[in-house]
Motif scaffolding. Structure first.
Motif, PDB file in Angstrom:
ATOM      1  N   UNK A  82       0.484  -0.950   0.352  1.00  9.97           N
ATOM      2  CA  UNK A  82       0.197  -0.082  -0.353  1.00  9.97           C
ATOM      3  C   UNK A  82       1.066   1.281  -0.096  1.00  9.97           C
ATOM      4  N   UNK A  83       1.531   1.364   0.877  1.00 11.54           N
ATOM      5  CA  UNK A  83       2.624   2.147   0.551  1.00 11.54           C
ATOM      6  C   UNK A  83       2.982   2.521  -0.868  1.00 11.54           C
ATOM      7  N   UNK A  84       4.019   1.369  -1.229  1.00  7.53           N
ATOM      8  CA  UNK A  84       4.867   1.816  -3.236  1.00  7.53           C
ATOM      9  C   UNK A  84       3.629   2.263  -3.746  1.00  7.53           C
ATOM     10  N   UNK A  85       2.296   1.673  -3.600  1.00  8.31           N
ATOM     11  CA  UNK A  85       1.023   2.903  -4.273  1.00  8.31           C
ATOM     12  C   UNK A  85       0.542   4.054  -4.108  1.00  8.31           C
ATOM     13  N   UNK A  86       0.628   4.635  -2.901  1.00  7.23           N
ATOM     14  CA  UNK A  86       0.559   5.946  -2.100  1.00  7.23           C
ATOM     15  C   UNK A  86       2.160   6.551  -2.635  1.00  7.23           C
ATOM     16  N   UNK A  87       3.093   6.153  -2.427  1.00 11.81           N
ATOM     17  CA  UNK A  87       4.047   6.970  -1.832  1.00 11.81           C
ATOM     18  C   UNK A  87       4.509   6.892  -3.954  1.00 11.81           C
ATOM     19  N   UNK A  88       3.997   6.049  -4.662  1.00 15.54           N
ATOM     20  CA  UNK A  88       5.036   6.068  -5.629  1.00 15.54           C
ATOM     21  C   UNK A  88       3.490   5.911  -7.204  1.00 15.54           C
ATOM     22  N   UNK A  89       2.118   5.095  -6.529  1.00 17.27           N
ATOM     23  CA  UNK A  89       1.918   4.531  -7.726  1.00 17.27           C
ATOM     24  C   UNK A  89       1.498   3.395  -8.428  1.00 17.27           C
ATOM     25  N   UNK A  90       2.768   2.970  -7.198  1.00 16.72           N
ATOM     26  CA  UNK A  90       2.627   1.293  -7.867  1.00 16.72           C
ATOM     27  C   UNK A  90       1.638   0.476  -7.684  1.00 16.72           C
ATOM     28  N   UNK A  91       0.773  -1.100  -8.809  1.00 16.77           N
ATOM     29  CA  UNK A  91       0.255  -0.747  -8.278  1.00 16.77           C
ATOM     30  C   UNK A  91       0.126  -2.369  -8.954  1.00 16.77           C
ATOM     31  N   UNK A  92       0.701  -3.372  -9.319  1.00 17.41           N
ATOM     32  CA  UNK A  92       1.434  -4.365  -9.373  1.00 17.41           C
ATOM     33  C   UNK A  92       0.739  -5.230  -8.683  1.00 17.41           C
ATOM     34  N   UNK A  93       2.042  -4.970  -7.645  1.00 20.69           N
ATOM     35  CA  UNK A  93       1.081  -6.333  -6.269  1.00 20.69           C
ATOM     36  C   UNK A  93       0.380  -6.310  -5.696  1.00 20.69           C
ATOM     37  N   UNK A  94      -0.439  -4.716  -6.322  1.00 23.16           N
ATOM     38  CA  UNK A  94      -2.081  -5.020  -5.262  1.00 23.16           C
ATOM     39  C   UNK A  94      -3.008  -5.776  -6.622  1.00 23.16           C
ATOM     40  N   UNK A  95      -2.999  -6.047  -7.436  1.00 22.73           N
ATOM     41  CA  UNK A  95      -3.802  -6.268  -8.896  1.00 22.73           C
ATOM     42  C   UNK A  95      -4.464  -7.400  -8.286  1.00 22.73           C
ATOM     43  N   UNK A  96      -4.563  -8.457  -7.446  1.00 25.56           N
ATOM     44  CA  UNK A  96      -5.109  -9.400  -7.576  1.00 25.56           C
ATOM     45  C   UNK A  96      -5.993  -8.985  -6.500  1.00 25.56           C
ATOM     46  N   UNK A  97      -6.203  -7.331  -5.728  1.00 20.72           N
ATOM     47  CA  UNK A  97      -6.933  -7.682  -4.376  1.00 20.72           C
ATOM     48  C   UNK A  97      -7.426  -6.163  -4.437  1.00 20.72           C
ATOM     49  N   UNK A  98      -7.541  -5.652  -6.029  1.00 15.75           N
ATOM     50  CA  UNK A  98      -8.097  -4.072  -6.378  1.00 15.75           C
ATOM     51  C   UNK A  98      -9.105  -3.990  -5.823  1.00 15.75           C
ATOM     52  N   UNK A  99     -10.393  -2.998  -5.077  1.00 12.77           N
ATOM     53  CA  UNK A  99     -11.368  -3.005  -4.870  1.00 12.77           C
ATOM     54  C   UNK A  99     -12.003  -2.882  -6.279  1.00 12.77           C
ATOM     55  N   UNK A 100     -11.389  -2.669  -7.656  1.00 15.77           N
ATOM     56  CA  UNK A 100     -12.158  -2.007  -8.658  1.00 15.77           C
ATOM     57  C   UNK A 100     -12.476  -3.394  -9.458  1.00 15.77           C
ATOM     58  N   UNK A 101     -12.006  -5.009  -8.331  1.00 15.56           N
ATOM     59  CA  UNK A 101     -13.221  -6.243  -8.315  1.00 15.56           C
ATOM     60  C   UNK A 101     -14.854  -6.100  -8.539  1.00 15.56           C
ATOM     61  N   UNK A 102     -14.886  -5.438  -7.001  1.00 13.37           N
ATOM     62  CA  UNK A 102     -16.080  -5.050  -6.831  1.00 13.37           C
ATOM     63  C   UNK A 102     -17.348  -3.390  -7.354  1.00 13.37           C
ATOM     64  N   UNK A 103     -16.089  -2.725  -7.300  1.00 14.26           N
ATOM     65  CA  UNK A 103     -16.882  -1.276  -6.934  1.00 14.26           C
ATOM     66  C   UNK A 103     -16.142  -0.660  -8.681  1.00 14.26           C
ATOM     67  N   UNK A 104     -17.590  -0.015  -9.516  1.00 10.78           N
ATOM     68  CA  UNK A 104     -16.899  -0.320 -10.915  1.00 10.78           C
ATOM     69  C   UNK A 104     -17.274   1.896 -11.156  1.00 10.78           C
ATOM     70  N   UNK A 105     -16.025   2.248 -12.011  1.00 10.41           N
ATOM     71  CA  UNK A 105     -16.590   3.760 -11.851  1.00 10.41           C
ATOM     72  C   UNK A 105     -17.854   4.658 -12.497  1.00 10.41           C
ATOM     73  N   UNK A 106     -18.617   3.335 -13.630  1.00 11.30           N
ATOM     74  CA  UNK A 106     -19.733   4.026 -14.381  1.00 11.30           C
ATOM     75  C   UNK A 106     -20.396   3.717 -12.568  1.00 11.30           C
ATOM     76  N   UNK A 107     -20.328   2.830 -12.054  1.00 11.78           N
ATOM     77  CA  UNK A 107     -22.124   2.471 -10.485  1.00 11.78           C
ATOM     78  C   UNK A 107     -21.727   3.857  -9.785  1.00 11.78           C
ATOM     79  N   UNK A 108     -20.177   4.442  -9.614  1.00  9.52           N
ATOM     80  CA  UNK A 108     -19.639   5.597  -8.507  1.00  9.52           C
ATOM     81  C   UNK A 108     -19.923   6.898  -9.597  1.00  9.52           C
ATOM     82  N   UNK A 109     -20.281   6.632 -10.821  1.00 13.58           N
ATOM     83  CA  UNK A 109     -20.475   8.397 -11.623  1.00 13.58           C
ATOM     84  C   UNK A 109     -21.931   8.156 -11.466  1.00 13.58           C
ATOM     85  N   UNK A 110     -22.461   6.882 -11.397  1.00  9.60           N
ATOM     86  CA  UNK A 110     -24.104   6.805 -11.508  1.00  9.60           C
ATOM     87  C   UNK A 110     -24.696   7.230 -10.075  1.00  9.60           C
TER      88      UNK A 110
END
Ligand code: FAD
Length: 378
Positions: free
Chosen positions: A346-374
């Motif tokens: 999480x610190x790698x993401x927050x500090x440097x924007x790195x997301x590779x290690x988070x890929x299997x665990x990203x909240x995007x699998x449950x929350x889509x940008x479209x749902x949030x926009x709606x």
């Protein structure tokens, strides 16, 4: 406005606050009750990915990586704070008492061995007794995993609080977060019992309450509480050496004179009391594995709420559609084990924007940008 505001002072929030502050970020951490007072202090503190994860895949990889981080993580914490965390990576046994259980263990052992993990399959009475003399002589077989173990999670929590203080993290316990603050479509902090708290980035680490927290924004994530009831007896006269897992319970000999016995998994909403049925199932569940426990002096029993997700994987990373907001939660049965890797990734993401290690665990699998926009529109 600080760099990062973290909501929830369990092992995940504390570990992340410590890691971010070590990297030079300004961090505020808020907790509604006492530091680590919920699931994190209720845990047995086992560090056992090979026991916990029943198949190869991202969860096992995550668990093995976090286990590998532990020796240095614990040593640095101890040196920095002067406090002991009683890390013990001296092995554990997963035991079969009958032919069916033995066949299942043999299958598990095969894929673990094929994947290159350090495990042994013991079937001789003498081998089993050498690893743990107090193991029942009814044990037929066991997987012995020599490099897994446990930590004193309550001492770990105390060390993390001290480390955060020494690093200059702004700590507010007894501070209830009641709202997530939004400005110009972006999350800018929270509203709390201490008033508004603002930060460039807000991270939700509120354990079983993570779903409740995101509901405040109209974001729905499937996190629910799963109660664990757990107990401790005195180790006086019972010199148990090894963690033992069976199908009906587990036994963890701690370095502080306690043997921790666990644990139920039952759904009771946000109630965490110990029930008669829960306690009976724990005690009856462990005695077949270590008959010497029949004479153990009972010390205490307690309960905690594991943060469970719908697919069994944690939620780590940005909340889609809401700039300035992330979550690190849903670690279910393994938040103590997974805390160092969660903090670093999480610190790698927050500090440097790195997301590779988070890929299997990203909240995007449950929350889509479209749902949030709606939701935002309507
Ligand atoms: C009986 C039992 C045994 C376990 N054994 C193990 C084990 O052996 N090994 C292992 O790795 N894991 C184990 N676990 C799992 C582990 O305890 C959890 O996965 C881990 O503690 C989750 O950490 P957390 O920081 O996400 O949650 P928590 O520790 O619950 O922390 C979340 C914090 O957020 C705070 N909060 C919530 N809402 C608000 C609000 N509105 N405002 C401010 N603060 C808020 C809460 O008060 C809480 O302190 C066990 C759990 C239980 C219950």
């Amino acid at each position: 406005m600080g760099d990062c505001l973290i909501v929830g002072g369990g092992v995940i929030g504390l570990s992340l606050a410590y890691e971010l502050s070590r990297r030079g970020m300004g961090v505020t951490l808020v907790e509604q009750g006492e530091w680590g007072g919920q699931a994190s202090s209720a845990a047995a503190g086992m560090l056992a990915p090979l026991k916990e994860f029943t198949a190869p895949g991202p969860m096992l990889d995550f668990g093995m990586t976090s286990l590998a981080y532990y020796p240095q993580w614990a040593q640095e914490l101890e040196e920095f704070t002067g406090g002991d965390v009683q890390l013990s990576l001296e092995g554990l046994l997963t035991v079969a008492l009958d032919d069916g259980e033995q066949a299942q263990l043999a299958e598990k052992f095969r894929w673990q061995k094929d994947a290159g993990h350090s495990v042994h399959f013991l079937t001789e009475r003498q081998q089993l007794a050498e690893v743990e003399p107090l193991l029942t002589d009814k044990a037929q077989a066991a997987i012995y995993s020599p490099y897994e173990g446990h930590i004193n999670n309550r001492m770990l929590l105390r060390a993390l609080v001290t480390a955060c203080k020494l690093q200059g993290v702004v700590l507010h316990s007894g501070c209830v977060v009641s709202g997530i603050a939004v400005k110009g479509g972006k999350v800018v902090g929270v509203d709390s019992s201490l008033g508004p708290l603002r930060a460039a980035h807000t991270v939700i680490t509120s354990g079983a309450w993570a779903g409740v927290m995101l509901d405040l924004l109209g974001v729905s994530v499937p996190v629910r509480p799963v109660r664990g009831q757990i107990a401790a007896v005195s180790s006086v006269g019972i010199p148990l050496r090894t963690v033992i897992f069976g199908t009906t319970g587990y036994v963890t000999p701690k370095k502080d004179g306690k043997i921790v016995l666990g644990a139920t998994e039952d759904e009771s909403g946000f109630q965490r009391e110990v029930t008669m049925a829960g306690l009976a199932s724990i005690l009856n569940g462990v005695m077949p594995y270590v008959p010497a426990l029949h004479s153990a002096a009972f010390l205490e029993a307690w309960g905690g709420l594991r943060p469970a997700t719908a697919d069994g994987k944690p939620l780590l990373g940005p909340v889609p559609g809401w700039e300035g907001l992330s979550i690190a939660g849903g670690h279910f049965r393994n938040g103590i084990l997974l805390s160092p890797a969660t903090a670093k990734w999480m610190a790698d993401y927050l500090e440097k924007g790195e997301r590779e290690q988070l890929a299997p665990f990203l909240p995007a699998r449950f929350v889509t940008e479209e749902n949030v926009s709606a939701h935002k529109m309507g």
